[in-house]
Scaffold this motif. Structure first.
Motif, PDB file in Angstrom:
ATOM      1  N   UNK A  59      35.387  47.345  48.330  1.00  0.00           N
ATOM      2  CA  UNK A  59      36.793  47.088  48.060  1.00  0.00           C
ATOM      3  C   UNK A  59      37.319  46.018  49.012  1.00  0.00           C
ATOM      4  N   UNK A  60      38.260  45.206  48.522  1.00  0.00           N
ATOM      5  CA  UNK A  60      38.942  44.210  49.351  1.00  0.00           C
ATOM      6  C   UNK A  60      40.360  44.035  48.823  1.00  0.00           C
ATOM      7  N   UNK A  62      43.275  41.679  47.616  1.00  0.00           N
ATOM      8  CA  UNK A  62      43.186  40.433  46.849  1.00  0.00           C
ATOM      9  C   UNK A  62      44.582  40.114  46.339  1.00  0.00           C
ATOM     10  N   UNK A  63      45.440  39.591  47.231  1.00  0.00           N
ATOM     11  CA  UNK A  63      46.842  39.401  46.875  1.00  0.00           C
ATOM     12  C   UNK A  63      47.518  40.741  46.644  1.00  0.00           C
ATOM     13  N   UNK A  64      48.139  40.902  45.490  1.00  0.00           N
ATOM     14  CA  UNK A  64      48.781  42.168  45.147  1.00  0.00           C
ATOM     15  C   UNK A  64      47.831  43.136  44.451  1.00  0.00           C
ATOM     16  N   UNK A  65      46.568  42.771  44.417  1.00  0.00           N
ATOM     17  CA  UNK A  65      45.561  43.587  43.740  1.00  0.00           C
ATOM     18  C   UNK A  65      44.525  44.118  44.729  1.00  0.00           C
ATOM     19  N   UNK A  66      43.748  45.023  44.236  1.00  0.00           N
ATOM     20  CA  UNK A  66      42.564  45.498  44.928  1.00  0.00           C
ATOM     21  C   UNK A  66      41.354  44.919  44.206  1.00  0.00           C
ATOM     22  N   UNK A  67      40.516  44.216  44.936  1.00  0.00           N
ATOM     23  CA  UNK A  67      39.265  43.707  44.374  1.00  0.00           C
ATOM     24  C   UNK A  67      38.227  44.818  44.472  1.00  0.00           C
ATOM     25  N   UNK A  68      37.492  45.045  43.396  1.00  0.00           N
ATOM     26  CA  UNK A  68      36.540  46.155  43.338  1.00  0.00           C
ATOM     27  C   UNK A  68      35.184  45.643  42.879  1.00  0.00           C
ATOM     28  N   UNK A  69      34.164  45.911  43.676  1.00  0.00           N
ATOM     29  CA  UNK A  69      32.790  45.701  43.223  1.00  0.00           C
ATOM     30  C   UNK A  69      32.322  47.016  42.623  1.00  0.00           C
ATOM     31  N   UNK A  70      32.132  47.032  41.326  1.00  0.00           N
ATOM     32  CA  UNK A  70      31.706  48.248  40.638  1.00  0.00           C
ATOM     33  C   UNK A  70      30.242  48.087  40.247  1.00  0.00           C
TER      34      UNK A  70
END
Length: 305
Positions: A59-60, A62-70
């Motif tokens: 998880x990271x 990413x602006x107003x989002x959460x970046x997810x490596x799934x």
């Protein structure tokens, strides 16, 4: 140095593999049924933000989002406030992702992330460590959506981190017990060397702390049985892989984290067993506090440096 006092915070789910922490001390994590959770600093409230439908790992913000490596669904985003998932990528450089694992986000929004194996997905991660396929990749997604491949031939490509000056990207090679470094700027741009070699165990996620150090998890000490199995002929290795998980080489309860400078010099190392917590695979440092994720437990953990 052994772990000091560690607070273990139960979460409503199994395997909170990675953790990120916001300004309010909320911890975001993903569990193995696909849910993304937000846990308050005291652990008394857990909100479900959404569901990837797969197996969220790295998880990271990413602006107003959460970046997810799934591991199953690819590179995704989800609003930090909760909501539906947006898919950014499921393939790169002519290959579908097999095991999207971990990421780091640069100041300009470029995403560096790993696809751990060409052959084995998350259900068979032990198989890649046994076979040492060298099929791990480090990939880069620029803000315009283009993806290129920065490195190939990695031994189970795992955690990703950028130093404060973003001169290189570090990537953990779990199968080789080291952290590699791919240079992004200067005379060495495009070349690869080693940031940290010969770790005492298997590195997993890595991250850059508020202290400017790169923090490396060690999920387990090296397993002698795994080293022996790797030397067997291919047919015998296949037999070991076919055994029930309980009979295969397995992680020990000892775990640790190491904090190193951008040039790889060790500053901190915590190592030992944590009661009620093992297979430590996620780490974040914030203002001297360390937050841990686990591949196998139903909890996150918190301690101080």
């Amino acid at each position: 140095m052994s772990f000091g006092q560690v607070t273990v915070i139960p979460v409503n789910g199994h395997g909170p593999e990675d953790v990120v922490v916001d300004d309010q001390g909320h911890v975001y994590t993903g569990v193995d049924d696909g849910r993304i959770l937000r846990v308050t600093a005291d652990g008394k409230r857990i909100d479900v933000l959404g569901d990837t439908g797969g197996r969220p790992l790295g998880l990271e913000f990413y602006g107003d989002d959460l970046l997810i490596c799934d591991a199953k669904a690819g590179l995704l985003t989800m609003p930090l406030a909760g909501g539906s998932v947006t898919t950014l990528a499921t393939a790169a450089a002519g290959l579908d992702f097999v095991f999207c694992n971990n990421a780091a986000v640069a100041k300009d929004g470029t995403v560096y992330f790993t696809d751990s194996s060409r052959l084995f997905g998350i259900e068979n991660w032990r198989d890649d460590l046994i076979e040492q396929t060298g099929g791990g990749r480090l990939l880069r997604r620029t803000p315009d959506g283009k993806i290129d491949q920065l490195a190939d031939g990695l031994q189970f490509a795992n955690g990703v981190a950028l130093p404060p000056d973003e001169s290189y990207v570090a990537v953990a090679e779990t199968g080789a017990c080291r952290v590699a470094r791919v240079w992004l700027t200067g005379d060495r741009a495009g070349t690869r060397d080693v940031l940290v070699d010969d770790l005492w165990g298997y590195p997993d996620n890595i991250s850059t702390g508020s202290d400017g150090l790169i923090w490396i998890t060690v999920a387990s000490p090296k397993v002698p049985a795994l080293s022996l199995v790797r030397k067997l002929p291919a047919p015998l290795r296949a037999r070991v892989r076919a055994l029930p998980t309980a009979l295969q080489p397995a992680p020990a309860r000892e775990c640790g984290v190491r904090g190193v400078t951008p040039d790889g010099k060790q500053v901190h190392e915590l190592r030992g067993e944590i009661d009620g917590f093992h297979v430590l695979v996620g780490v974040r440092e914030r203002a001297g506090t360390l937050y841990f994720g686990s591949l196998e437990d139903n909890a996150i953990a918190v301690t101080t440096v």
